[in-house]
Design a protein around this motif. Sequence first.
Motif, PDB file in Angstrom:
ATOM      1  N   VAL A 129      51.701  84.788  48.680  1.00 57.15           N
ATOM      2  CA  VAL A 129      52.836  85.379  47.966  1.00 57.15           C
ATOM      3  C   VAL A 129      52.489  86.800  47.521  1.00 57.15           C
ATOM      4  N   HIS A 130      53.372  87.752  47.846  1.00 55.49           N
ATOM      5  CA  HIS A 130      53.228  89.116  47.336  1.00 55.49           C
ATOM      6  C   HIS A 130      53.994  89.266  46.026  1.00 55.49           C
ATOM      7  N   ALA A 131      55.247  88.806  46.000  1.00 54.28           N
ATOM      8  CA  ALA A 131      56.061  88.800  44.783  1.00 54.28           C
ATOM      9  C   ALA A 131      57.056  87.651  44.909  1.00 54.28           C
ATOM     10  N   ILE A 149      65.745  85.803  46.029  1.00 51.91           N
ATOM     11  CA  ILE A 149      64.821  85.505  47.109  1.00 51.91           C
ATOM     12  C   ILE A 149      63.607  84.763  46.552  1.00 51.91           C
ATOM     13  N   ASP A 150      63.208  83.694  47.231  1.00 51.10           N
ATOM     14  CA  ASP A 150      62.071  82.905  46.743  1.00 51.10           C
ATOM     15  C   ASP A 150      60.811  83.759  46.663  1.00 51.10           C
ATOM     16  N   PHE A 151      60.401  84.340  47.788  1.00 46.94           N
ATOM     17  CA  PHE A 151      59.276  85.272  47.712  1.00 46.94           C
ATOM     18  C   PHE A 151      59.149  86.111  48.977  1.00 46.94           C
ATOM     19  N   ILE A 152      58.503  87.255  48.805  1.00 55.23           N
ATOM     20  CA  ILE A 152      58.121  88.105  49.925  1.00 55.23           C
ATOM     21  C   ILE A 152      56.628  87.887  50.125  1.00 55.23           C
ATOM     22  N   GLY A 153      56.237  87.588  51.356  1.00 59.28           N
ATOM     23  CA  GLY A 153      54.837  87.308  51.628  1.00 59.28           C
ATOM     24  C   GLY A 153      54.021  88.575  51.839  1.00 59.28           C
ATOM     25  N   LYS A 154      52.724  88.448  51.786  1.00 57.17           N
ATOM     26  CA  LYS A 154      51.853  89.587  52.051  1.00 57.17           C
ATOM     27  C   LYS A 154      51.942  90.028  53.507  1.00 57.17           C
ATOM     28  N   ASP A 155      52.529  89.187  54.350  1.00 55.37           N
ATOM     29  CA  ASP A 155      52.757  89.544  55.752  1.00 55.37           C
ATOM     30  C   ASP A 155      54.079  90.281  55.953  1.00 55.37           C
ATOM     31  N   GLY A 156      54.830  90.510  54.869  1.00 59.96           N
ATOM     32  CA  GLY A 156      56.081  91.253  54.962  1.00 59.96           C
ATOM     33  C   GLY A 156      57.299  90.419  55.290  1.00 59.96           C
ATOM     34  N   TYR A 157      57.150  89.103  55.386  1.00 59.50           N
ATOM     35  CA  TYR A 157      58.283  88.220  55.665  1.00 59.50           C
ATOM     36  C   TYR A 157      58.925  87.748  54.367  1.00 59.50           C
ATOM     37  N   ILE A 158      60.244  87.567  54.414  1.00 57.17           N
ATOM     38  CA  ILE A 158      60.942  86.874  53.337  1.00 57.17           C
ATOM     39  C   ILE A 158      60.814  85.375  53.599  1.00 57.17           C
ATOM     40  N   PRO A 202      62.521  93.778  56.094  1.00 53.00           N
ATOM     41  CA  PRO A 202      61.371  92.861  56.096  1.00 53.00           C
ATOM     42  C   PRO A 202      60.951  92.560  57.534  1.00 53.00           C
ATOM     43  N   ALA A 203      59.772  91.975  57.682  1.00 55.38           N
ATOM     44  CA  ALA A 203      59.286  91.612  59.014  1.00 55.38           C
ATOM     45  C   ALA A 203      60.149  90.534  59.651  1.00 55.38           C
ATOM     46  N   GLY A 204      60.809  89.733  58.831  1.00 54.11           N
ATOM     47  CA  GLY A 204      61.649  88.656  59.330  1.00 54.11           C
ATOM     48  C   GLY A 204      61.946  87.669  58.220  1.00 54.11           C
ATOM     49  N   PHE A 205      62.552  86.536  58.603  1.00 49.79           N
ATOM     50  CA  PHE A 205      62.952  85.518  57.626  1.00 49.79           C
ATOM     51  C   PHE A 205      62.412  84.173  58.075  1.00 49.79           C
ATOM     52  N   ARG A 206      61.694  83.525  57.187  1.00 52.82           N
ATOM     53  CA  ARG A 206      61.101  82.227  57.497  1.00 52.82           C
ATOM     54  C   ARG A 206      61.426  81.199  56.418  1.00 52.82           C
TER      55      ARG A 206
END
Length: 238
Positions: A129-131, A149-158, A202-206
Motif C-alpha cells: 500500500v502506498h496510500a 478509492i481503497d488504495f493506490i499500490g506502490k506499483d502505481g495500480y489502483i 494510474p498503471a491500471g485497475f485491479r
Amino acid sequence: DILTIEAKEVRTENRADYDVLPGLNQTMAKVLLRSPAKYRHALANPQKATAALREGIMTHACVLQPEVFAHYKPEPDVKKNTKEGKAAYEYWKTTLSMEDIACDCDEYDNALHYADGLRAVMAAHDIEVHAAEIVLSATYMGVPLKGSIDFIGKDGYIYDLKTTREEATQYGFGRELQRNPDFRLQAAWYMHLWKLVYGESPAGFRLIVVEKEAPYEGAVFELDQELIADGGMKMLEA
C-alpha cells in the motif's frame, strides 16, 4: 511517475465526510444508468446498513486502517434472554468508550477472516500500500464527481478489495468480472477521477478478491483496457 505523489498529499477522509461530500459517485451512477427515477428515489431513501455492508466496512478497516479497526468492539456471543447472557452483555456495555464502535460478534469474526485472506493474497503478490482510503473529487463536463478509492499500490495500480461468494478463479469471479458492467464502470470512474486530480493515469485497475467461505482463498484480477474503455462510455452516459 505516480509514486512521486506523496501519501500525505492524498486526500483521506472518514466515511461520514465522504458521504456528505457533494458529487456523483460510481455507486449512484449505476443507479442513475438504470433510470433517473430510481436515482431520485435512492437519493431520498438512503440504503440501510446491511450485514454485508457492515462486514465490508470492517474488513476494509482491518486491512487498511488498523487504528480504526481497533475501535470496533464486538458484542459478547451470548443469549441476551438468559440471566448469564444479560449480565455479560451489560458488563460489556460498561467497557465501551466514546470512541468505540459496537458491532455484531459474527460480523466481526467474518471481517477478521476476510481480512486475513486479503492480506495473504497481497503478500503472495508482493502488493504494498502506498496510500489508503483515498477520497477524490473533481468536476468533469460540468458535473461534480467524487470517489473513494481503497488504495493506490506502490506499483502505481489502483486496488479495490472485494469479498465474493463466487470462487476466486477465472471460471468463477473472473466470469462475473467479464459480464458485470458495474466493475468496468468502477474502474473507469476511479482511473479518470485520479487523472483529473493528479494529471496522470494510474498503471491500471485491479481487484483483490477473497471468497466468503473457509479457507478464504483469494486472487488478483486486472481489468484490461477494453473493459475499462467500455466503462468509460458508461461513465460518459451517466
